[in-house]
Motif scaffolding. Structure first.
Motif, mmCIF file in Angstrom:
data_model
loop_
_atom_site.group_PDB
_atom_site.id
_atom_site.type_symbol
_atom_site.label_atom_id
_atom_site.label_comp_id
_atom_site.label_asym_id
_atom_site.label_seq_id
_atom_site.Cartn_x
_atom_site.Cartn_y
_atom_site.Cartn_z
ATOM 1 N N LYS A 6 -41.828 -12.827 28.901
ATOM 2 C CA LYS A 6 -42.780 -13.462 28.004
ATOM 3 C C LYS A 6 -42.224 -14.771 27.462
ATOM 4 O O LYS A 6 -42.935 -15.735 27.333
ATOM 5 C CB LYS A 6 -43.114 -12.520 26.854
ATOM 6 C CG LYS A 6 -43.876 -11.300 27.303
ATOM 7 C CD LYS A 6 -44.141 -10.378 26.163
ATOM 8 C CE LYS A 6 -45.267 -10.932 25.350
ATOM 9 N NZ LYS A 6 -45.717 -10.050 24.299
ATOM 10 N N MET A 7 -40.940 -14.761 27.121
ATOM 11 C CA MET A 7 -40.263 -15.938 26.624
ATOM 12 C C MET A 7 -38.875 -15.906 27.249
ATOM 13 O O MET A 7 -38.652 -15.201 28.221
ATOM 14 C CB MET A 7 -40.216 -15.915 25.093
ATOM 15 C CG MET A 7 -41.609 -15.989 24.466
ATOM 16 S SD MET A 7 -41.607 -15.760 22.690
ATOM 17 C CE MET A 7 -40.903 -17.278 22.125
ATOM 18 N N LEU A 8 -37.951 -16.604 26.691
ATOM 19 C CA LEU A 8 -36.620 -16.643 27.280
ATOM 20 C C LEU A 8 -35.923 -15.288 27.280
ATOM 21 O O LEU A 8 -35.273 -14.920 28.248
ATOM 22 C CB LEU A 8 -35.752 -17.672 26.546
ATOM 23 C CG LEU A 8 -36.150 -19.127 26.751
ATOM 24 C CD1 LEU A 8 -35.250 -20.028 25.915
ATOM 25 C CD2 LEU A 8 -36.053 -19.508 28.208
ATOM 26 N N ILE A 9 -36.050 -14.534 26.188
ATOM 27 C CA ILE A 9 -35.317 -13.272 26.128
ATOM 28 C C ILE A 9 -36.226 -12.046 26.094
ATOM 29 O O ILE A 9 -35.759 -10.938 26.269
ATOM 30 C CB ILE A 9 -34.363 -13.232 24.912
ATOM 31 C CG1 ILE A 9 -35.139 -13.431 23.617
ATOM 32 C CG2 ILE A 9 -33.268 -14.251 25.063
ATOM 33 C CD1 ILE A 9 -34.319 -13.215 22.366
ATOM 34 N N PHE A 10 -37.512 -12.203 25.845
ATOM 35 C CA PHE A 10 -38.417 -11.069 25.727
ATOM 36 C C PHE A 10 -39.095 -10.778 27.058
ATOM 37 O O PHE A 10 -39.416 -11.683 27.816
ATOM 38 C CB PHE A 10 -39.486 -11.331 24.660
ATOM 39 C CG PHE A 10 -38.910 -11.546 23.299
ATOM 40 C CD1 PHE A 10 -38.362 -10.479 22.610
ATOM 41 C CD2 PHE A 10 -38.905 -12.787 22.714
ATOM 42 C CE1 PHE A 10 -37.823 -10.653 21.348
ATOM 43 C CE2 PHE A 10 -38.374 -12.983 21.452
ATOM 44 C CZ PHE A 10 -37.828 -11.904 20.769
ATOM 45 N N SER A 11 -39.295 -9.499 27.325
ATOM 46 C CA SER A 11 -40.017 -9.113 28.527
ATOM 47 C C SER A 11 -40.784 -7.831 28.249
ATOM 48 O O SER A 11 -40.579 -7.177 27.227
ATOM 49 C CB SER A 11 -39.055 -8.915 29.701
ATOM 50 O OG SER A 11 -38.156 -7.876 29.426
ATOM 51 N N GLU A 12 -41.676 -7.488 29.135
ATOM 52 C CA GLU A 12 -42.429 -6.250 29.004
ATOM 53 C C GLU A 12 -42.536 -5.596 30.372
ATOM 54 O O GLU A 12 -42.495 -6.262 31.402
ATOM 55 C CB GLU A 12 -43.806 -6.492 28.400
ATOM 56 C CG GLU A 12 -44.664 -7.450 29.171
ATOM 57 C CD GLU A 12 -45.971 -7.787 28.459
ATOM 58 O OE1 GLU A 12 -46.911 -8.165 29.169
ATOM 59 O OE2 GLU A 12 -46.064 -7.688 27.232
ATOM 60 N N LEU A 13 -42.640 -4.268 30.360
ATOM 61 C CA LEU A 13 -42.821 -3.519 31.592
ATOM 62 C C LEU A 13 -44.309 -3.318 31.823
ATOM 63 O O LEU A 13 -45.057 -2.977 30.909
ATOM 64 C CB LEU A 13 -42.124 -2.156 31.501
ATOM 65 C CG LEU A 13 -40.614 -2.175 31.432
ATOM 66 C CD1 LEU A 13 -40.084 -0.756 31.223
ATOM 67 C CD2 LEU A 13 -40.025 -2.769 32.691
ATOM 68 N N ILE A 14 -44.726 -3.517 33.055
ATOM 69 C CA ILE A 14 -46.126 -3.385 33.438
ATOM 70 C C ILE A 14 -46.240 -2.318 34.521
ATOM 71 O O ILE A 14 -45.480 -2.328 35.496
ATOM 72 C CB ILE A 14 -46.692 -4.725 33.972
ATOM 73 C CG1 ILE A 14 -46.544 -5.837 32.928
ATOM 74 C CG2 ILE A 14 -48.133 -4.569 34.427
ATOM 75 C CD1 ILE A 14 -47.321 -5.624 31.650
ATOM 76 N N TYR A 15 -47.186 -1.401 34.348
ATOM 77 C CA TYR A 15 -47.474 -0.401 35.370
ATOM 78 C C TYR A 15 -48.413 -1.061 36.365
ATOM 79 O O TYR A 15 -49.584 -1.324 36.068
ATOM 80 C CB TYR A 15 -48.099 0.837 34.715
ATOM 81 C CG TYR A 15 -48.371 1.953 35.672
ATOM 82 C CD1 TYR A 15 -47.349 2.550 36.398
ATOM 83 C CD2 TYR A 15 -49.662 2.442 35.836
ATOM 84 C CE1 TYR A 15 -47.604 3.580 37.278
ATOM 85 C CE2 TYR A 15 -49.921 3.482 36.698
ATOM 86 C CZ TYR A 15 -48.897 4.048 37.422
ATOM 87 O OH TYR A 15 -49.147 5.070 38.284
ATOM 88 N N LYS A 16 -47.905 -1.383 37.541
ATOM 89 C CA LYS A 16 -48.627 -2.209 38.506
ATOM 90 C C LYS A 16 -49.976 -1.641 38.959
ATOM 91 O O LYS A 16 -50.934 -2.398 39.085
ATOM 92 C CB LYS A 16 -47.741 -2.498 39.717
ATOM 93 C CG LYS A 16 -46.652 -3.514 39.392
ATOM 94 C CD LYS A 16 -45.809 -3.819 40.576
ATOM 95 C CE LYS A 16 -46.413 -4.976 41.316
ATOM 96 N NZ LYS A 16 -45.554 -5.478 42.386
#
Length: 117
Positions: A6-16
Motif C-alpha cells: 500500500k505504501m513503502l512499509i505497509f501491505s495487505e494480504l488478498i485472497y485471490k
C-alpha cells in the motif's frame, strides 16, 4: 493469496479467488496447548470459542503462552488457523496451519470472527 503493498512499509494480504482483503487476528487462551491444538488441527473453531480465554482481572484481553493465529476473509470464503505456544520467550507453531475454503470456511466464519474480536 497475494501480498499487495500500500505504501513503502505497509501491505495487505488478498485472497485471490475473491479479491478480498484477509483479516489477521489472534486469541490467547488460559489453558494448556493440548485442547487448543486438538481443536485447531481439527478445524473446529466452535470448540476454540468454548475454551477459556486469557483475561485480566477487569475481564479484558490478556496474554498467555498459548494462542491461535487466525486469518479470514469477511465473507468467509477463506479461514486459516494455527495453534502457537510461546517457548523460550518466542512464538512457536505447534502444528501446521489448517486452511479452509468454500463451504467449510463459510460454516466457520462466525466462530473465526468471534475469536478475532
Amino acid at each position: 493469496m497475494e501480498k499487495r503493498r500500500k505504501m513503502l512499509i505497509f501491505s495487505e494480504l488478498i485472497y485471490k479467488p475473491t479479491g478480498e482483503k484477509i483479516t489477521e487476528a489472534f486469541r490467547y487462551f488460559a489453558c494448556d496447548i493440548d485442547p487448543v491444538e486438538a481443536a485447531a488441527t481439527a478445524g473446529d473453531l466452535e470448540a476454540l470459542t468454548r475454551l477459556p480465554y486469557a483475561l485480566d482481572e477487569d475481564g479484558d484481553r490478556d496474554t498467555s503462552s498459548v494462542l491461535v493465529d487466525l486469518a479470514y476473509t469477511p465473507s468467509g470464503s477463506f479461514v486459516a488457523v494455527q495453534p502457537v505456544q510461546y517457548q523460550d520467550y518466542g512464538p512457536v507453531p505447534v502444528a501446521p496451519t489448517v486452511i479452509l475454503e468454500g463451504a467449510s470456511a463459510k460454516a466457520l466464519i462466525a466462530s473465526a470472527k468471534a475469536l478475532g474480536d
